[in-house]
Write an enzyme that holds these catalytic residues in place. Structure first.
Site, mmCIF file in Angstrom:
data_model
loop_
_atom_site.group_PDB
_atom_site.id
_atom_site.type_symbol
_atom_site.label_atom_id
_atom_site.label_comp_id
_atom_site.label_asym_id
_atom_site.label_seq_id
_atom_site.Cartn_x
_atom_site.Cartn_y
_atom_site.Cartn_z
ATOM 1 N N ASP A 40 0.840 -1.058 -0.039
ATOM 2 C CA ASP A 40 0.349 -0.033 0.023
ATOM 3 C C ASP A 40 0.988 1.066 -0.111
ATOM 4 O O ASP A 40 1.489 1.351 0.955
ATOM 5 C CB ASP A 40 -0.866 -0.067 1.131
ATOM 6 C CG ASP A 40 -1.802 1.062 1.371
ATOM 7 O OD1 ASP A 40 -1.698 2.167 0.392
ATOM 8 O OD2 ASP A 40 -2.787 1.137 2.135
ATOM 9 N N SER A 62 -1.567 14.415 -14.826
ATOM 10 C CA SER A 62 -2.898 14.189 -15.116
ATOM 11 C C SER A 62 -3.114 15.527 -15.698
ATOM 12 O O SER A 62 -2.733 16.488 -15.304
ATOM 13 C CB SER A 62 -3.930 13.912 -14.016
ATOM 14 O OG SER A 62 -5.303 14.166 -14.581
ATOM 15 N N TYR A 106 -6.748 16.475 -5.661
ATOM 16 C CA TYR A 106 -5.807 15.504 -6.742
ATOM 17 C C TYR A 106 -5.150 16.407 -7.876
ATOM 18 O O TYR A 106 -4.132 15.943 -7.912
ATOM 19 C CB TYR A 106 -7.157 14.610 -7.249
ATOM 20 C CG TYR A 106 -6.352 13.885 -8.641
ATOM 21 C CD1 TYR A 106 -5.888 12.576 -8.513
ATOM 22 C CD2 TYR A 106 -6.952 14.109 -10.030
ATOM 23 C CE1 TYR A 106 -5.501 11.627 -9.557
ATOM 24 C CE2 TYR A 106 -6.490 13.564 -11.060
ATOM 25 C CZ TYR A 106 -5.820 12.195 -10.997
ATOM 26 O OH TYR A 106 -5.468 11.627 -11.743
ATOM 27 N N ALA A 107 -5.848 17.469 -8.068
ATOM 28 C CA ALA A 107 -5.471 18.442 -9.192
ATOM 29 C C ALA A 107 -3.790 18.998 -8.547
ATOM 30 O O ALA A 107 -2.955 19.044 -9.195
ATOM 31 C CB ALA A 107 -6.147 19.545 -9.373
HETATM 32 N N1 NAD Z 1 -7.718 6.856 -16.220
HETATM 33 C C1 NAD Z 1 -7.913 8.120 -16.517
HETATM 34 O O1 NAD Z 1 -8.625 8.670 -17.041
HETATM 35 C C2 NAD Z 1 -6.573 8.974 -15.849
HETATM 36 C C3 NAD Z 1 -6.736 10.327 -16.384
HETATM 37 C C4 NAD Z 1 -5.683 11.203 -15.767
HETATM 38 C C5 NAD Z 1 -4.656 10.380 -15.085
HETATM 39 N N2 NAD Z 1 -4.555 9.106 -14.522
HETATM 40 C C6 NAD Z 1 -3.739 8.631 -13.801
HETATM 41 O O2 NAD Z 1 -3.179 7.433 -14.399
HETATM 42 C C7 NAD Z 1 -2.830 6.626 -13.084
HETATM 43 C C8 NAD Z 1 -3.361 5.307 -13.257
HETATM 44 O O3 NAD Z 1 -4.865 5.410 -13.263
HETATM 45 P P1 NAD Z 1 -5.947 4.409 -13.653
HETATM 46 O O4 NAD Z 1 -6.857 5.094 -14.362
HETATM 47 O O5 NAD Z 1 -5.190 3.077 -14.350
HETATM 48 O O6 NAD Z 1 -6.305 3.808 -12.153
HETATM 49 P P2 NAD Z 1 -6.967 2.431 -11.638
HETATM 50 O O7 NAD Z 1 -7.643 2.778 -10.352
HETATM 51 O O8 NAD Z 1 -7.506 1.803 -12.858
HETATM 52 O O9 NAD Z 1 -5.380 1.718 -11.462
HETATM 53 C C9 NAD Z 1 -4.740 2.042 -10.330
HETATM 54 C C10 NAD Z 1 -3.663 1.237 -9.900
HETATM 55 O O10 NAD Z 1 -3.130 1.756 -8.867
HETATM 56 C C11 NAD Z 1 -3.189 0.498 -7.655
HETATM 57 N N3 NAD Z 1 -3.452 1.098 -6.351
HETATM 58 C C12 NAD Z 1 -4.657 1.892 -6.002
HETATM 59 N N4 NAD Z 1 -4.415 2.282 -4.682
HETATM 60 C C13 NAD Z 1 -3.029 1.804 -4.206
HETATM 61 C C14 NAD Z 1 -2.325 1.890 -3.221
HETATM 62 N N5 NAD Z 1 -2.616 2.650 -2.154
HETATM 63 N N6 NAD Z 1 -0.958 1.314 -3.335
HETATM 64 C C15 NAD Z 1 -0.616 0.677 -4.212
HETATM 65 N N7 NAD Z 1 -1.074 0.694 -5.262
HETATM 66 C C16 NAD Z 1 -2.369 1.345 -5.395
HETATM 67 C C17 NAD Z 1 -4.536 -0.181 -7.970
HETATM 68 O O11 NAD Z 1 -4.491 -1.499 -7.597
HETATM 69 C C18 NAD Z 1 -4.240 -0.310 -9.597
HETATM 70 O O12 NAD Z 1 -3.623 -1.330 -10.204
HETATM 71 C C19 NAD Z 1 -3.193 7.120 -12.041
HETATM 72 O O13 NAD Z 1 -2.004 7.966 -11.492
HETATM 73 C C20 NAD Z 1 -4.137 8.449 -12.522
HETATM 74 O O14 NAD Z 1 -4.273 9.295 -11.599
HETATM 75 C C21 NAD Z 1 -5.763 8.276 -15.039
#
Ligand code: NAD
Length: 263
Positions: free
Chosen positions: A65, A144, A156-157
């Protein structure tokens, strides 16, 4: 082009699901040796198996975590042991449940900041000495478009804007040791199938993140009139990780959002 990633030693945080999973599989296709650091061990194991089948030199799983900052440090140390070194850190783990600022519980601010920003610092701190000793390396963090300011994303931003500033500063401080540090900044990126999502993915409750009306708005506001796919983000990460393709690139942020944001 030969990207020079074969047998490279790469940590991908949050590599189990969705964008992180696509990054792991794209690196696997380049023959990298990958360690997934993720809270979701079961999904990380499934992704690691896929990565081996895709051509990874090897794929490891370290469950942690990352909001527990000591655990984040230990997990990176364990990952480096399993990889027998480090070439690249992909700090991708992150999450946010969007809501207007006054509706957010201040107790949740810390978790949002810890996962999205402080964990990036912890993992960077864990790998930098080994990168410096090894003559350099690459750091790529997933930021992001929210870093520019976006409704319902305040804390988050702030965390993601912090990531961009942090990564630029690392680029400034450690470039002379051969360390390159960059960000990829995704716009809205929806998951393509259930298989790509583990139990901890934010997208299991898609409407809580982005309902259909909100998604339609983003598509209409996007010059290319389409959303990013996880593979789009992964390709940019692989580009920045490559010591060949991105040899002379550091301190930069590539926005992958179909033109939704142009800074
Ligand atoms: N999907 C989007 O639209 C989007 C847009 C902009 C930025 N992002 C960024 O991209 C990255 C990935 O996002 P995503 O959409 O794939 O998210 P997601 O929630 O699908 O995946 C996140 C991953 O992080 C892991 N995770 C969550 N909490 C955790 C913790 N406390 N410790 C360790 N691992 C943890 C989860 O198990 C998962 O594998 C993030 O940094 C997110 O902020 C995503």
């Amino acid at each position: 082009m030969h990207l020079g990633l074969k047998d490279s030693k790469v940590i991908v945080t949050g590599g189990a699901s969705h964008i992180g999973r696509a990054i792991v599989l794209a690196l696997a296709a380049e023959g990298a040796n990958v360690a997934i650091v993720d809270i979701d061990k079961a999904q990380a194991e499934r992704t690691a198996e896929r990565a081996r089948a895709r051509g990874a030199a090897d794929a490891h799983v370290v469950a942690a975590d990352l909001t527990d900052l000591d655990a984040a440090e230990r997990a990176c140390q364990e990952a480096m042991q399993r990889l027998d070194g480090i070439s690249t850190l992909i700090s991708n783990a992150g999450a946010n449940r969007p809501d207007f600022f006054l509706k957010l519980d201040p107790k949740g601010w810390r978790r949002t900041l810890d996962l999205n920003l402080t964990a990036v610092m912890c993992c960077t701190r864990a790998v930098l000495p080994a990168m410096i000793d090894g003559g350099g390396g690459a750091i790529v963090a997933t930021a992001s478009t929210a870093a520019l300011g976006e409704q319902r994303q305040s804390v988050y931003a702030a965390a993601k804007a912090g990531v961009v500033a942090f990564v630029r500063t690392i680029a400034l401080e450690y470039g002379r040791h051969g360390v390159r540090a960059n960000c990829v900044s995704p716009g809205l990126t929806l998951p393509e199938d259930a298989e790509s999502l583990g139990a901890q993915s934010l997208w299991n409750d898609r409407d809580a993140v982005m309902n259909d009306a909100q998604t339609d708005y983003v598509v209409k506001a996007t010059p290319l009139r389409r959303l990013s796919r996880p593979e789009d983000i992964a390709r940019s990460v692989v580009f920045l990780a490559s010591p060949v393709a991105a040899r002379q690139i550091t301190g930069q942020t590539i926005t992958v959002a179909g033109g939704f944001a142009m800074r």
